[in-house]
Motif scaffolding. Structure first.
Motif, PDB file in Angstrom:
ATOM      1  N   ASP A 185      -2.149   1.435   1.560  1.00 26.82           N
ATOM      2  CA  ASP A 185      -2.565   2.742   1.051  1.00 26.82           C
ATOM      3  C   ASP A 185      -3.653   3.369   1.920  1.00 26.82           C
ATOM      4  O   ASP A 185      -3.560   4.541   2.300  1.00 26.82           O
ATOM      5  N   CYS A 229       1.328   4.507  -2.155  1.00 26.78           N
ATOM      6  CA  CYS A 229       2.619   3.803  -2.191  1.00 26.78           C
ATOM      7  C   CYS A 229       3.266   3.873  -3.572  1.00 26.78           C
ATOM      8  O   CYS A 229       4.443   4.216  -3.696  1.00 26.78           O
ATOM      9  N   LYS A 230       2.493   3.550  -4.603  1.00 22.47           N
ATOM     10  CA  LYS A 230       3.057   3.568  -5.956  1.00 22.47           C
ATOM     11  C   LYS A 230       3.312   4.994  -6.437  1.00 22.47           C
ATOM     12  O   LYS A 230       4.238   5.217  -7.214  1.00 22.47           O
ATOM     13  N   TYR A 283       6.949   0.512   1.367  1.00 24.19           N
ATOM     14  CA  TYR A 283       8.016   0.243   0.389  1.00 24.19           C
ATOM     15  C   TYR A 283       8.056  -1.237   0.016  1.00 24.19           C
ATOM     16  O   TYR A 283       8.177  -1.583  -1.164  1.00 24.19           O
ATOM     17  N   SER A 291      11.413   7.392  -8.494  1.00 24.75           N
ATOM     18  CA  SER A 291      12.092   6.755  -9.625  1.00 24.75           C
ATOM     19  C   SER A 291      12.553   7.759 -10.678  1.00 24.75           C
ATOM     20  O   SER A 291      13.407   7.451 -11.488  1.00 24.75           O
ATOM     21  N   ALA A 307       6.605   5.891  -5.024  1.00 23.56           N
ATOM     22  CA  ALA A 307       7.632   5.147  -5.752  1.00 23.56           C
ATOM     23  C   ALA A 307       7.880   5.757  -7.128  1.00 23.56           C
ATOM     24  O   ALA A 307       9.035   5.845  -7.582  1.00 23.56           O
ATOM     25  N   LEU A 308       6.813   6.195  -7.790  1.00 24.74           N
ATOM     26  CA  LEU A 308       6.987   6.866  -9.096  1.00 24.74           C
ATOM     27  C   LEU A 308       7.712   8.186  -8.959  1.00 24.74           C
ATOM     28  O   LEU A 308       8.515   8.550  -9.832  1.00 24.74           O
ATOM     29  N   VAL A 341      -3.204   5.228  -8.826  1.00 29.09           N
ATOM     30  CA  VAL A 341      -2.219   4.206  -8.487  1.00 29.09           C
ATOM     31  C   VAL A 341      -2.093   3.966  -6.987  1.00 29.09           C
ATOM     32  O   VAL A 341      -1.582   2.942  -6.562  1.00 29.09           O
ATOM     33  N   PRO A 366       3.593  -2.736  -1.086  1.00 31.26           N
ATOM     34  CA  PRO A 366       2.607  -1.754  -1.562  1.00 31.26           C
ATOM     35  C   PRO A 366       1.302  -2.457  -1.936  1.00 31.26           C
ATOM     36  O   PRO A 366       1.308  -3.535  -2.514  1.00 31.26           O
ATOM     37  N   ASN A 383      -6.497   6.652  -3.852  1.00 30.87           N
ATOM     38  CA  ASN A 383      -6.180   5.227  -3.721  1.00 30.87           C
ATOM     39  C   ASN A 383      -7.101   4.364  -4.572  1.00 30.87           C
ATOM     40  O   ASN A 383      -6.665   3.364  -5.152  1.00 30.87           O
TER      41      ASN A 383
END
Length: 158
Positions: A91, A149-150, A83, A157, A153-154, A146, A86, A142
Motif C-alpha cells: 500500500d 489494495c483492499k 492483488y 467485487s 479489491a472492494l 482499508v 495485499p 492506508n
C-alpha cells in the motif's frame, strides 16, 4: 518566401554515407529582398554534436529518464503484487510510486505548456503542493482505512 534546397547540396558523391554527413545539418535558404531583385543565400547551421552540451546537464537528464522508467516498471510489478500480497508494504509502495509517477507526468505537461517565469514558478509550486497533498492523503487512507489494495479489491467485487 520560398526555400530551395538543391539535391546536389545534399547528395555528394564520396565515401561517406548520406545520413552521417554534416552537410545535412546546413539548410540553404534563398530569399529575395523586397527592394531588390537579387537573391542571396542564407544558411543556418544546426549543431548535432553532443560535445557542445554540458555533460552534467545531460547526465542529470539521463538519470531522471532512467528513474522515470524504473518507477513505471515498478508500477507494473506492483499491480500483481497488490492483488496477490495485499498489505501495508505494498500500500505505501503504491502510494509513493503513484504520487511520484503523477508528479513527473504533470511536471512534463507543465514544462510543455506553461511559459513565462512567474507562471512556471506558480505552476511548479502548485504541482509540489498537489503532490504533497496526494501522498499525504494516500498515506492517511492506508493508515486509517482499508488501504489502496483492499479498496481496489472492494471496488472490483461489486
Amino acid at each position: 518566401m520560398a526555400a530551395i534546397v538543391r539535391i546536389s547540396s545534399v547528395c555528394h558523391r564520396g565515401g561517406k554515407l548520406l545520413f552521417y554527413r554534416s552537410s545535412l545539418l546546413a539548410r540553404p535558404l534563398v530569399t529575395q529582398q523586397k527592394d531588390q531583385d537579387r537573391s542571396y543565400p542564407l544558411t543556418a547551421r544546426i549543431h548535432g554534436s553532443s560535445s557542445l552540451r554540458a555533460g552534467s546537464v545531460s547526465k542529470a537528464a539521463s538519470l531522471h529518464w532512467t528513474g522515470e522508467r524504473v518507477v513505471s516498471v515498478l508500477l507494473l510489478a506492483l499491480g500483481p503484487a497488490a492483488y496477490y500480497f495485499p498489505g501495508p508494504a505494498v500500500d505505501y509502495s503504491l502510494a509513493a510510486a503513484l504520487t511520484l509517477h503523477g508528479h513527473w507526468g504533470i511536471g512534463q505537461v507543465l514544462t510543455d505548456y506553461v511559459h513565462g517565469e512567474p507562471k512556471i514558478k506558480m505552476a511548479n509550486a502548485g504541482l509540489f503542493l498537489l503532490s504533497t497533498v496526494t501522498f499525504a492523503g494516500l498515506c492517511y487512507f492506508n493508515y486509517n482505512d482499508v488501504g489502496i489494495c483492499k479498496a481496489v479489491a472492494l471496488l472490483w467485487s461489486k
